[in-house]
Design an enzyme around this catalytic site. Structure first.
Site, short mmCIF file in Angstrom:
data_model
loop_
_atom_site.label_atom_id
_atom_site.label_comp_id
_atom_site.label_asym_id
_atom_site.label_seq_id
_atom_site.Cartn_x
_atom_site.Cartn_y
_atom_site.Cartn_z
N ARG A 69 48.37 36.53 83.69
CA ARG A 69 47.43 35.39 83.70
C ARG A 69 46.01 35.85 84.08
O ARG A 69 45.31 35.19 84.84
CB ARG A 69 47.87 34.28 84.66
CG ARG A 69 49.18 33.64 84.34
CD ARG A 69 49.17 32.91 82.98
NE ARG A 69 50.54 32.64 82.62
CZ ARG A 69 51.33 33.52 81.97
NH1 ARG A 69 50.85 34.67 81.54
NH2 ARG A 69 52.57 33.25 81.71
N SER A 103 51.51 24.78 84.56
CA SER A 103 51.83 25.40 85.85
C SER A 103 50.57 25.43 86.70
O SER A 103 49.58 26.04 86.30
CB SER A 103 52.32 26.83 85.65
OG SER A 103 53.45 26.81 84.82
N GLU A 148 46.38 28.49 89.13
CA GLU A 148 46.17 29.07 87.79
C GLU A 148 44.96 28.46 87.09
O GLU A 148 44.20 29.17 86.43
CB GLU A 148 47.45 28.84 86.97
CG GLU A 148 47.43 29.53 85.63
CD GLU A 148 48.71 29.28 84.84
OE1 GLU A 148 49.79 29.65 85.32
OE2 GLU A 148 48.61 28.71 83.74
C1 LIG Z 1 51.33 20.71 79.62
C2 LIG Z 1 50.70 22.08 79.76
C3 LIG Z 1 51.45 23.23 79.57
C4 LIG Z 1 50.87 24.50 79.70
N1 LIG Z 1 51.65 25.61 79.51
C5 LIG Z 1 51.10 26.85 79.60
C6 LIG Z 1 51.91 28.02 79.39
O1 LIG Z 1 53.09 27.94 79.09
N2 LIG Z 1 51.33 29.23 79.53
C7 LIG Z 1 50.01 29.37 79.86
O2 LIG Z 1 49.54 30.51 79.97
N3 LIG Z 1 49.21 28.27 80.05
C8 LIG Z 1 49.73 27.03 79.94
N4 LIG Z 1 48.95 25.92 80.15
C9 LIG Z 1 47.54 26.09 80.52
C10 LIG Z 1 46.56 26.00 79.33
O3 LIG Z 1 47.11 25.27 78.27
C11 LIG Z 1 46.13 27.36 78.82
O4 LIG Z 1 45.55 28.11 79.86
C12 LIG Z 1 45.12 27.23 77.67
O5 LIG Z 1 44.89 28.50 77.10
C13 LIG Z 1 43.80 26.61 78.09
O6 LIG Z 1 43.06 26.35 76.91
P1 LIG Z 1 41.91 25.27 76.90
O7 LIG Z 1 41.18 25.43 75.62
O8 LIG Z 1 42.46 23.94 77.17
O9 LIG Z 1 41.03 25.77 78.12
P2 LIG Z 1 39.98 24.93 78.96
O10 LIG Z 1 40.67 24.17 80.02
O11 LIG Z 1 39.05 24.19 78.08
O12 LIG Z 1 39.20 26.14 79.66
C14 LIG Z 1 39.86 26.97 80.62
C15 LIG Z 1 38.89 28.04 81.09
O13 LIG Z 1 38.60 28.92 80.02
C16 LIG Z 1 37.20 28.89 79.71
N5 LIG Z 1 37.10 28.91 78.25
C17 LIG Z 1 37.59 27.99 77.38
N6 LIG Z 1 37.32 28.37 76.11
C18 LIG Z 1 36.65 29.53 76.20
C19 LIG Z 1 36.08 30.42 75.24
N7 LIG Z 1 36.17 30.20 73.93
N8 LIG Z 1 35.44 31.53 75.69
C20 LIG Z 1 35.35 31.78 77.02
N9 LIG Z 1 35.85 30.97 77.96
C21 LIG Z 1 36.50 29.87 77.56
C22 LIG Z 1 36.67 27.62 80.32
O14 LIG Z 1 35.30 27.76 80.65
C23 LIG Z 1 37.55 27.49 81.55
O15 LIG Z 1 37.08 28.31 82.58
C24 LIG Z 1 49.50 24.63 80.03
C25 LIG Z 1 48.73 23.46 80.21
C26 LIG Z 1 49.32 22.20 80.07
C27 LIG Z 1 48.50 20.97 80.26
#
Ligand SMILES: Cc1cc2nc3c(=O)[nH]c(=O)nc-3n(C[C@H](O)[C@H](O)[C@H](O)COP(=O)(O)OP(=O)(O)OC[C@H]3O[C@@H](n4cnc5c(N)ncnc54)[C@H](O)[C@@H]3O)c2cc1C
Length: 398
Positions: free
Chosen positions: A180, A269, A390
């Site tokens: 992570r 998580s 996380e």
């Molecule tokens: C129901 C649920 C289940 C999940 N299961 C998992 C799992 O199994 N495994 C896992 O690893 N994660 C899991 N996650 C966490 C999450 O989905 C992941 O971390 C996902 O990759 C976040 O993507 P996002 O676009 O929503 O990020 P955001 O929440 O929009 O951003 C997260 C961070 O990344 C940065 N960011 C976003 N996009 C970019 C970009 N293009 N360039 C640089 N920085 C950026 C943002 O500034 C912020 O700091 C889960 C979340 C939920 C709600």
């Protein structure tokens, strides 16, 4: 009136942004980031908001939401530019096993990209089905599940480098992936900045062509998934079946976003699995799961513990919440700003999984954090183990 983060995050909490830009192309994103940086304006880059907890007070700067999508086959499968619907040739035939490099735009919903690869008979990310959020965020914390993570397939990415003021290409080895973790995430955590140095514009993943969506594919690397598929761990199962079973397993744990189900109104998580010296395992009760996790720089043997197990056995069962107490001055809607005495049923541990801190419909960010703090402190008091969050927590802290 500017957008509220609560409308754009899966936990459905977070106050307004001072300014808001929806970037529908790469150039719009670069322009917005460059303008905010040039003006010395705080910047937050948002994908799907599924790993973000923004303060109730909102963000005192510009939020740039990355909304540009696209999937393109770069290598193999008679690569053609921007032609996602015409890639049936990607799957099958005598070219089974061939490597296919697929480029996904940062704003593309990750699970749509996974579904596309499965439909087109491309093996490699099917175990990462159902993870919410954008493709561009997957390298940030090296998303992973069911024995797979994005570092196993990511070849390179293109990013706007805010320090260099140019678009750069970073290879997988330069991203220093860990559990992570990546250099992109560390560029925030180590500086306290709300956005990373590199804004990911697209990712390239290397997949392998199966001979069709029903054909056997990647080795199944996770015990629970292997049992659901009724195959031995390390053996194969059909691509489309793996996706279906992963989605079913995740849904049962509230780990697939569902607008109707508050158990999924979370960041997934909330805590990472703690990696500790192996000696710590001896102080835990029998039955506490621990998996080999290599060695520290000084040679100490490390193990990875299960955060979900620790939480459960520290007395925080599924659905754990806190009673309400008198609201305090200073918070949104008259609720406390300091996080003390909040929650009141508005937030709780998911009723399906002890690792998710959920909004039951009317929570503030502080409500959610209050539950998370209580869990973290309880695990520390019971087992002496530190849990680390996380998601990215912006403008407030755990
Ligand atoms: C129901 C649920 C289940 C999940 N299961 C998992 C799992 O199994 N495994 C896992 O690893 N994660 C899991 N996650 C966490 C999450 O989905 C992941 O971390 C996902 O990759 C976040 O993507 P996002 O676009 O929503 O990020 P955001 O929440 O929009 O951003 C997260 C961070 O990344 C940065 N960011 C976003 N996009 C970019 C970009 N293009 N360039 C640089 N920085 C950026 C943002 O500034 C912020 O700091 C889960 C979340 C939920 C709600």
């Amino acid at each position: 009136m500017s957008e509220r983060l609560a409308e754009h995050t899966t936990t459905r909490v977070g106050g307004p942004a001072r300014a808001w830009v929806t970037a529908r192309t790469e150039s719009e994103a670069i322009e917005a980031v460059r303008a905010a940086d040039a003006a010395g304006e705080p910047l937050f880059v948002l994908g799907g908001g599924s790993n973000t907890l923004m303060a109730d007070a909102g963000f005192p700067g510009t939020v740039v939401r990355l909304a540009f999508e696209g999937i393109e086959v770069r290598e193999g499968a008679e690569a053609r530019e921007g032609d996602a619907d015409d890639q049936d040739s990607a799957a099958g035939g005598d070219r089974a096993g061939e490597a296919v490099v697929v480029r996904v735009a940062a704003g593309h919903p990750w699970d749509d990209a996974v579904a596309w690869t499965v439909e087109h008979g491309l093996v490699g990310i099917e175990a990462l089905s159902g993870i919410p959020g954008s493709a561009g965020a997957t390298p940030v914390q090296n998303v992973g599940a069911y024995g797979a993570d994005v570092s196993q397939v990511l070849v390179s990415l293109r990013a706007w480098d805010r320090e260099a003021g140019q678009v750069v290409e970073l290879g997988a080895e330069e991203l220093e992936f860990g559990y992570r973790d990546s250099i992109i995430k560390r560029s925030m955590l180590e500086t306290g900045a709300p956005s990373p140095r590199w804004i990911v514009l697209s990712i390239d993943v290397r997949l392998r062509r199966a001979s069709g969506a029903a054909e056997p594919t990647a080795p199944v690397r996770y015990g629970q998934l292997a049992s659901a598929l009724d195959v031995a761990e390390g053996t194969h199962a059909p691509l489309a079946v793996v996706r279906r079973e992963v989605l079913a397993l995740r849904a049962a744990k509230g780990m697939v976003s569902d607008p109707q189900d508050p158990d999924t109104w979370s960041t997934g998580s909330y805590f990472t699995n703690p990696i500790v010296p192996a000696a710590v395992r001896a102080s835990l009760p029998e039955g506490a799961p621990a998996f080999a996790a290599g060695r520290a720089a000084d040679g100490t043997e490390l193990v990875k513990l299960s955060a979900a197990w620790l939480i459960d056995h520290a007395g925080f069962a599924k659905g754990f919440g806190l009673p309400d107490v008198a609201p305090r001055e200073g918070g949104p809607d008259g609720r406390g700003a300091d996080g003390a005495g909040l929650a009141g049923g508005r937030a709780s541990v998911s009723t399906k999984h002890t690792l998710a801190m959920t909004n039951r419909g009317d929570a503030s960010t502080e409500d959610v954090l209050m539950i998370a703090r209580t869990v973290r402190d309880g695990v520390k008091a019971r087992f002496g183990v530190d849990l680390h969050p996380e998601p990215m927590i912006i403008g407030t802290s755990l």
